[in-house]
Write a protein that holds these residues in place. Sequence first.
Motif, PDB file in Angstrom:
ATOM      1  N   GLY A   1      66.921 -42.261   8.554  1.00 59.38           N
ATOM      2  CA  GLY A   1      67.112 -41.275   7.373  1.00 59.38           C
ATOM      3  C   GLY A   1      66.493 -40.148   6.943  1.00 59.38           C
ATOM      4  N   LYS A   2      65.651 -39.691   8.304  1.00 59.09           N
ATOM      5  CA  LYS A   2      65.084 -38.475   8.245  1.00 59.09           C
ATOM      6  C   LYS A   2      65.591 -37.381   9.086  1.00 59.09           C
ATOM      7  CE  LYS A   2      60.419 -40.498   6.728  1.00 59.09           C
ATOM      8  NZ  LYS A   2      59.357 -40.545   7.185  1.00 59.09           N
ATOM      9  N   VAL A   3      65.628 -36.248   9.012  1.00 53.66           N
ATOM     10  CA  VAL A   3      66.300 -35.081   9.949  1.00 53.66           C
ATOM     11  C   VAL A   3      65.197 -34.514  10.727  1.00 53.66           C
ATOM     12  CG1 VAL A   3      66.362 -33.334   8.123  1.00 53.66           C
ATOM     13  CG2 VAL A   3      67.981 -33.322  10.080  1.00 53.66           C
ATOM     14  N   LEU A   4      65.450 -34.192  11.765  1.00 51.38           N
ATOM     15  CA  LEU A   4      64.453 -33.522  12.822  1.00 51.38           C
ATOM     16  C   LEU A   4      64.436 -32.025  12.442  1.00 51.38           C
ATOM     17  CD1 LEU A   4      62.328 -33.651  15.090  1.00 51.38           C
ATOM     18  CD2 LEU A   4      64.410 -33.712  16.794  1.00 51.38           C
ATOM     19  N   LEU A   5      63.210 -31.609  12.316  1.00 53.12           N
ATOM     20  CA  LEU A   5      63.055 -29.991  12.113  1.00 53.12           C
ATOM     21  C   LEU A   5      62.118 -29.436  13.023  1.00 53.12           C
ATOM     22  CD1 LEU A   5      63.102 -29.662   7.906  1.00 53.12           C
ATOM     23  CD2 LEU A   5      65.099 -29.365   9.602  1.00 53.12           C
ATOM     24  N   VAL A   6      62.460 -28.228  13.160  1.00 55.25           N
ATOM     25  CA  VAL A   6      61.451 -27.616  14.063  1.00 55.25           C
ATOM     26  C   VAL A   6      60.849 -26.292  13.222  1.00 55.25           C
ATOM     27  CG1 VAL A   6      62.373 -28.408  16.361  1.00 55.25           C
ATOM     28  CG2 VAL A   6      63.113 -26.221  15.405  1.00 55.25           C
ATOM     29  N   GLU A   7      59.634 -25.748  13.719  1.00 55.66           N
ATOM     30  CA  GLU A   7      59.230 -24.385  13.205  1.00 55.66           C
ATOM     31  C   GLU A   7      59.359 -23.605  14.083  1.00 55.66           C
ATOM     32  OE1 GLU A   7      55.405 -22.761  10.709  1.00 55.66           O
ATOM     33  OE2 GLU A   7      55.126 -24.296  12.277  1.00 55.66           O
TER      34      GLU A   7
ATOM     35  N   TRP B   1      63.681 -15.200  12.629  1.00 56.25           N
ATOM     36  CA  TRP B   1      63.004 -16.223  11.614  1.00 56.25           C
ATOM     37  C   TRP B   1      61.935 -16.896  12.233  1.00 56.25           C
ATOM     38  CZ3 TRP B   1      68.704 -17.057  12.576  1.00 56.25           C
ATOM     39  CH2 TRP B   1      69.512 -16.105  11.725  1.00 56.25           C
ATOM     40  N   LYS B   2      60.897 -16.260  13.024  1.00 53.53           N
ATOM     41  CA  LYS B   2      59.765 -16.767  13.540  1.00 53.53           C
ATOM     42  C   LYS B   2      58.871 -17.434  12.223  1.00 53.53           C
ATOM     43  CE  LYS B   2      55.404 -15.951  15.615  1.00 53.53           C
ATOM     44  NZ  LYS B   2      54.696 -14.866  16.491  1.00 53.53           N
ATOM     45  N   GLY B   3      58.404 -18.837  12.144  1.00 49.20           N
ATOM     46  CA  GLY B   3      57.529 -19.479  11.239  1.00 49.20           C
ATOM     47  C   GLY B   3      58.580 -20.062  10.191  1.00 49.20           C
ATOM     48  N   LYS B   4      59.662 -19.986  10.215  1.00 43.01           N
ATOM     49  CA  LYS B   4      60.685 -20.925   9.459  1.00 43.01           C
ATOM     50  C   LYS B   4      61.146 -22.105   9.992  1.00 43.01           C
ATOM     51  CE  LYS B   4      62.397 -16.825   6.680  1.00 43.01           C
ATOM     52  NZ  LYS B   4      61.608 -17.179   5.391  1.00 43.01           N
ATOM     53  N   TRP B   5      61.412 -23.076   8.999  1.00 41.66           N
ATOM     54  CA  TRP B   5      61.803 -24.358   9.577  1.00 41.66           C
ATOM     55  C   TRP B   5      63.285 -24.308   9.721  1.00 41.66           C
ATOM     56  CZ3 TRP B   5      58.662 -28.052  11.290  1.00 41.66           C
ATOM     57  CH2 TRP B   5      57.355 -28.140  10.776  1.00 41.66           C
ATOM     58  N   SER B   6      63.799 -25.041  10.801  1.00 43.14           N
ATOM     59  CA  SER B   6      65.107 -24.916  11.135  1.00 43.14           C
ATOM     60  C   SER B   6      65.474 -26.226  11.973  1.00 43.14           C
ATOM     61  CB  SER B   6      65.604 -23.673  12.016  1.00 43.14           C
ATOM     62  OG  SER B   6      66.808 -23.216  12.306  1.00 43.14           O
ATOM     63  N   LEU B   7      66.952 -26.220  12.465  1.00 36.38           N
ATOM     64  CA  LEU B   7      67.338 -27.167  13.223  1.00 36.38           C
ATOM     65  C   LEU B   7      66.988 -26.921  14.573  1.00 36.38           C
ATOM     66  CD1 LEU B   7      70.740 -27.969  11.607  1.00 36.38           C
ATOM     67  CD2 LEU B   7      68.659 -29.349  11.473  1.00 36.38           C
TER      68      LEU B   7
ATOM     69  N   ALA C   1      59.615 -37.013  19.569  1.00 36.47           N
ATOM     70  CA  ALA C   1      59.580 -35.705  19.042  1.00 36.47           C
ATOM     71  C   ALA C   1      58.188 -34.983  19.211  1.00 36.47           C
ATOM     72  CB  ALA C   1      60.123 -35.430  17.712  1.00 36.47           C
ATOM     73  N   GLU C   2      58.260 -33.834  20.073  1.00 35.41           N
ATOM     74  CA  GLU C   2      57.078 -32.994  20.222  1.00 35.41           C
ATOM     75  C   GLU C   2      57.346 -31.514  20.318  1.00 35.41           C
ATOM     76  OE1 GLU C   2      54.697 -33.626  23.746  1.00 35.41           O
ATOM     77  OE2 GLU C   2      56.459 -34.023  24.937  1.00 35.41           O
ATOM     78  N   ALA C   3      56.635 -30.763  19.896  1.00 31.11           N
ATOM     79  CA  ALA C   3      56.653 -29.028  19.915  1.00 31.11           C
ATOM     80  C   ALA C   3      56.921 -28.663  21.161  1.00 31.11           C
ATOM     81  CB  ALA C   3      56.142 -28.357  18.990  1.00 31.11           C
ATOM     82  N   ARG C   4      57.955 -28.332  21.810  1.00 31.82           N
ATOM     83  CA  ARG C   4      58.066 -27.712  23.048  1.00 31.82           C
ATOM     84  C   ARG C   4      58.533 -26.218  23.020  1.00 31.82           C
ATOM     85  NH1 ARG C   4      60.555 -32.385  26.723  1.00 31.82           N
ATOM     86  NH2 ARG C   4      58.973 -33.956  26.466  1.00 31.82           N
ATOM     87  N   ASP C   5      58.696 -25.491  24.273  1.00 28.22           N
ATOM     88  CA  ASP C   5      59.312 -24.443  24.554  1.00 28.22           C
ATOM     89  C   ASP C   5      58.991 -23.342  23.438  1.00 28.22           C
ATOM     90  OD1 ASP C   5      61.408 -22.896  25.601  1.00 28.22           O
ATOM     91  OD2 ASP C   5      62.856 -23.268  24.550  1.00 28.22           O
ATOM     92  N   ASP C   6      59.887 -22.748  22.549  1.00 25.40           N
ATOM     93  CA  ASP C   6      59.594 -21.778  21.368  1.00 25.40           C
ATOM     94  C   ASP C   6      59.487 -22.308  20.227  1.00 25.40           C
ATOM     95  OD1 ASP C   6      62.167 -22.548  21.340  1.00 25.40           O
ATOM     96  OD2 ASP C   6      62.868 -20.324  21.107  1.00 25.40           O
ATOM     97  N   VAL C   7      59.106 -23.594  20.091  1.00 29.29           N
ATOM     98  CA  VAL C   7      58.709 -24.281  18.680  1.00 29.29           C
ATOM     99  C   VAL C   7      57.203 -24.521  18.569  1.00 29.29           C
ATOM    100  CG1 VAL C   7      58.846 -26.519  17.663  1.00 29.29           C
ATOM    101  CG2 VAL C   7      60.873 -25.479  18.895  1.00 29.29           C
ATOM    102  N   THR C   8      56.880 -24.069  17.303  1.00 33.43           N
ATOM    103  CA  THR C   8      55.065 -24.135  17.066  1.00 33.43           C
ATOM    104  C   THR C   8      54.894 -25.475  16.344  1.00 33.43           C
ATOM    105  OG1 THR C   8      55.675 -22.910  14.951  1.00 33.43           O
ATOM    106  CG2 THR C   8      54.814 -21.704  16.975  1.00 33.43           C
TER     107      THR C   8
END
Length: 142
Positions: free
Chosen positions: A20-26, A32-38, A103-110
């Motif tokens: 029931g939760k959605v995966l978001l990346v910063e 849009w650096k620093g913003k949450w997105s898909l 899920a872990e922050a990779r590539d261009d995700v902070t």
Amino acid sequence: MSDLKPLPRIGVSACVWRDGKVLLVERGKDPWKGKWSLPGGGLEFGETVREAAARELAEETGVAADLVKLVDVDDAIMHDESGRAVAHYLIVCFTGHWLHGEAEARDDVTNIQWAERAALDELDMTPGTADYIRQAWQMLTT
């Protein structure tokens, strides 16, 4: 001087659900650096948009999902101070359920999070992202 105008770039995004939760990346890069997105990125020559969405999802988060439904196709157009278009992306958004991968922050995700739908309005998100998420939830639950 050439009369050719730049063409819009094609981008993809993945709206992935788990419990029931959605995966978001910063986002770690502009735009849009620093913003949450898909999770998402650019289409590469020779791949389908669905393949690109799955690839970008894996590259940015380490997650795999069954991206079974097309949510929407939309334009993201950025303008300079004079109102002139400086960037144009055609975004193709898919949705589906988590299959595997933690899920872990990779590539261009902070940063990364599994977010509750109720918290969407409290997050600093890229334009249109919350609408995509709500639309995707409706598609998967009706």
